[in-house]
Design a protein around this motif. Structure first.
Motif, PDB file in Angstrom:
ATOM      1  N   TYR A  64       0.861  -1.170  -0.035  1.00  0.00           N
ATOM      2  CA  TYR A  64       0.097  -0.063   0.173  1.00  0.00           C
ATOM      3  C   TYR A  64       0.764   1.176  -0.077  1.00  0.00           C
ATOM      4  CZ  TYR A  64      -2.977   3.691   1.556  1.00  0.00           C
ATOM      5  OH  TYR A  64      -3.816   4.830   1.583  1.00  0.00           O
ATOM      6  N   LEU A  65       0.837   1.950  -1.182  1.00  0.00           N
ATOM      7  CA  LEU A  65       1.505   3.175  -1.220  1.00  0.00           C
ATOM      8  C   LEU A  65       0.874   4.353  -1.193  1.00  0.00           C
ATOM      9  CD1 LEU A  65       3.999   2.178  -4.056  1.00  0.00           C
ATOM     10  CD2 LEU A  65       4.436   2.185  -1.745  1.00  0.00           C
ATOM     11  N   GLU A  66       1.162   5.433  -0.487  1.00  0.00           N
ATOM     12  CA  GLU A  66       0.303   6.661  -0.433  1.00  0.00           C
ATOM     13  C   GLU A  66       1.089   7.719  -1.233  1.00  0.00           C
ATOM     14  OE1 GLU A  66      -1.229   9.932   2.865  1.00  0.00           O
ATOM     15  OE2 GLU A  66      -0.407   7.930   3.726  1.00  0.00           O
ATOM     16  N   HIS A  67       0.136   8.399  -1.939  1.00  0.00           N
ATOM     17  CA  HIS A  67       0.521   9.471  -2.962  1.00  0.00           C
ATOM     18  C   HIS A  67       0.335  11.033  -2.236  1.00  0.00           C
ATOM     19  CE1 HIS A  67       2.051   6.963  -6.248  1.00  0.00           C
ATOM     20  NE2 HIS A  67       1.255   6.074  -5.565  1.00  0.00           N
ATOM     21  N   LYS A  68       1.135  11.923  -2.036  1.00  0.00           N
ATOM     22  CA  LYS A  68       0.590  13.007  -1.513  1.00  0.00           C
ATOM     23  C   LYS A  68       1.203  13.999  -2.510  1.00  0.00           C
ATOM     24  CE  LYS A  68       0.763  12.661   3.422  1.00  0.00           C
ATOM     25  NZ  LYS A  68       1.417  13.016   4.596  1.00  0.00           N
ATOM     26  N   LYS A  69       0.509  15.000  -2.969  1.00  0.00           N
ATOM     27  CA  LYS A  69       1.060  16.267  -3.956  1.00  0.00           C
ATOM     28  C   LYS A  69       1.961  17.241  -3.016  1.00  0.00           C
ATOM     29  CE  LYS A  69      -1.342  15.721  -7.897  1.00  0.00           C
ATOM     30  NZ  LYS A  69      -0.546  15.088  -8.900  1.00  0.00           N
ATOM     31  N   MET A  70       3.011  17.317  -3.225  1.00  0.00           N
ATOM     32  CA  MET A  70       3.804  18.468  -2.592  1.00  0.00           C
ATOM     33  C   MET A  70       4.666  19.317  -3.717  1.00  0.00           C
ATOM     34  SD  MET A  70       5.407  16.166   0.396  1.00  0.00           S
ATOM     35  CE  MET A  70       5.128  16.878   1.766  1.00  0.00           C
ATOM     36  N   ILE A  79      20.000  17.848   0.571  1.00  0.00           N
ATOM     37  CA  ILE A  79      18.655  17.608   1.079  1.00  0.00           C
ATOM     38  C   ILE A  79      17.612  18.576   0.382  1.00  0.00           C
ATOM     39  CG2 ILE A  79      16.978  17.612   3.050  1.00  0.00           C
ATOM     40  CD1 ILE A  79      19.330  15.639   3.225  1.00  0.00           C
ATOM     41  N   TYR A  80      16.829  17.682  -0.660  1.00  0.00           N
ATOM     42  CA  TYR A  80      15.765  18.317  -1.260  1.00  0.00           C
ATOM     43  C   TYR A  80      14.536  18.699  -0.491  1.00  0.00           C
ATOM     44  CZ  TYR A  80      19.263  17.627  -5.136  1.00  0.00           C
ATOM     45  OH  TYR A  80      20.146  17.395  -5.826  1.00  0.00           O
ATOM     46  N   THR A  81      14.252  19.458  -0.308  1.00  0.00           N
ATOM     47  CA  THR A  81      12.890  20.216   0.470  1.00  0.00           C
ATOM     48  C   THR A  81      11.474  20.091  -0.228  1.00  0.00           C
ATOM     49  OG1 THR A  81      14.352  20.988   2.044  1.00  0.00           O
ATOM     50  CG2 THR A  81      11.998  21.368   2.533  1.00  0.00           C
ATOM     51  N   PHE A  82      10.675  19.351   0.088  1.00  0.00           N
ATOM     52  CA  PHE A  82       9.221  19.373  -0.369  1.00  0.00           C
ATOM     53  C   PHE A  82       8.187  20.065   0.641  1.00  0.00           C
ATOM     54  CE2 PHE A  82      11.689  16.352  -2.635  1.00  0.00           C
ATOM     55  CZ  PHE A  82      11.268  16.377  -3.887  1.00  0.00           C
ATOM     56  N   MET A  83       7.178  20.552   0.170  1.00  0.00           N
ATOM     57  CA  MET A  83       6.207  21.205   1.283  1.00  0.00           C
ATOM     58  C   MET A  83       4.792  20.563   0.662  1.00  0.00           C
ATOM     59  SD  MET A  83       5.078  25.104   2.336  1.00  0.00           S
ATOM     60  CE  MET A  83       4.635  25.307   0.638  1.00  0.00           C
ATOM     61  N   ASP A  84       3.986  20.171   1.764  1.00  0.00           N
ATOM     62  CA  ASP A  84       2.615  19.793   1.505  1.00  0.00           C
ATOM     63  C   ASP A  84       1.842  21.320   1.322  1.00  0.00           C
ATOM     64  OD1 ASP A  84      -0.153  19.205   1.728  1.00  0.00           O
ATOM     65  OD2 ASP A  84       0.298  17.249   2.689  1.00  0.00           O
ATOM     66  N   ASN A 108       9.377  25.242  -7.195  1.00  0.00           N
ATOM     67  CA  ASN A 108       7.942  25.319  -7.056  1.00  0.00           C
ATOM     68  C   ASN A 108       7.108  24.194  -8.038  1.00  0.00           C
ATOM     69  OD1 ASN A 108       8.089  27.430  -5.367  1.00  0.00           O
ATOM     70  ND2 ASN A 108       8.524  28.955  -6.977  1.00  0.00           N
ATOM     71  N   ILE A 109       7.785  23.427  -8.586  1.00  0.00           N
ATOM     72  CA  ILE A 109       7.172  22.354  -9.194  1.00  0.00           C
ATOM     73  C   ILE A 109       6.383  21.212  -8.320  1.00  0.00           C
ATOM     74  CG2 ILE A 109       9.113  20.595  -9.283  1.00  0.00           C
ATOM     75  CD1 ILE A 109       8.323  19.911 -12.332  1.00  0.00           C
ATOM     76  N   VAL A 110       5.200  20.910  -8.712  1.00  0.00           N
ATOM     77  CA  VAL A 110       4.500  19.996  -8.068  1.00  0.00           C
ATOM     78  C   VAL A 110       4.577  18.699  -8.308  1.00  0.00           C
ATOM     79  CG1 VAL A 110       1.872  19.658  -7.144  1.00  0.00           C
ATOM     80  CG2 VAL A 110       2.676  21.949  -7.589  1.00  0.00           C
ATOM     81  N   VAL A 111       4.964  17.672  -7.333  1.00  0.00           N
ATOM     82  CA  VAL A 111       5.088  16.375  -7.842  1.00  0.00           C
ATOM     83  C   VAL A 111       4.340  15.593  -6.770  1.00  0.00           C
ATOM     84  CG1 VAL A 111       7.603  16.695  -8.489  1.00  0.00           C
ATOM     85  CG2 VAL A 111       7.194  16.266  -5.999  1.00  0.00           C
TER      86      VAL A 111
END
Length: 186
Positions: A64-70, A79-84, A108-111
């Motif tokens: 079970y994998l969860e996907h979050k748009k960040m 260290i690559y920083t992502f924000m919800d 600012n790209i959304v992944v």
């Protein structure tokens, strides 16, 4: 549960609490003996790629994998920083976690950040991105009939081959699966 016969490229499954993604699969039916499935799979927790053989009737647990748009914010000391965007929660991933995705991370790209057991394990990009060419040699006027290519660098530092008519400052569309130039964007 998934039987080994159902495992295909991109399918994720779990073995001993570790999540794996199938990179390559081969169904082998030897002339003598029973058939088997040979998999090349990537451990999503460690990034290691291993090969393993399964009998067709063996079963593995579906992961079970969860996907979050960040949103990708910045890189600091590897260290690559992502924000919800909803909760403003920030996470940091390393270059090893990101794999080839690091070549296409524009601020600012959304992944999609993929989580397994509430731990971020990888990033999924959209199929195409648009990036600005930051460095390339100028094309020679009249030398566009040959279909020749030249090397260009985009704003992330990634190098790719582009047609001779592409210049510095042009915005181009790139296929993130192969790293190939698709077209110039106006």
């Amino acid at each position: 549960m998934i039987s080994a016969n159902e495992l295909r490229t991109g399918v994720t499954f779990e073995i001993d609490g570790q999540a794996f993604s199938v990179i390559q699969f081969t169904h082998i039916k030897p002339g003598k003996g029973s058939p088997f499935v040979r998999l090349k799979m990537k451990n999503l927790m460690t990034g290691n790629v291993i090969e393993q053989t399964f009998r067709p009737d063996e079963k593995v647990k579906s992961a079970y994998l969860e996907h979050k748009k960040m949103q990708y914010l910045y890189d600091a000391d590897g260290i690559y920083t992502f924000m919800d965007s909803g909760t403003y929660e920030q996470i940091g991933l390393t270059k090893d976690d990101l794999g080839d995705a690091v070549n296409y991370l524009i601020e600012n790209i959304v992944v999609d950040v993929v989580y397994f057991l509430e731990k971020p394990v990888s990033v999924e990009l959209s199929t195409f991105i648009e990036a600005i060419i930051t460095h390339t040699e100028p094309g020679i006027k009249g030398d566009t009939a040959t279909g020749a290519n030249k090397t260009a660098e985009i704003e992330t530092g990634f190098s790719l081959m582009v047609p001779l008519f592409v210049n510095e400052g042009d915005k181009v569309r790139i296929d993130t699966r192969s790293g190939e130039y698709l077209e110039r964007v106006k």
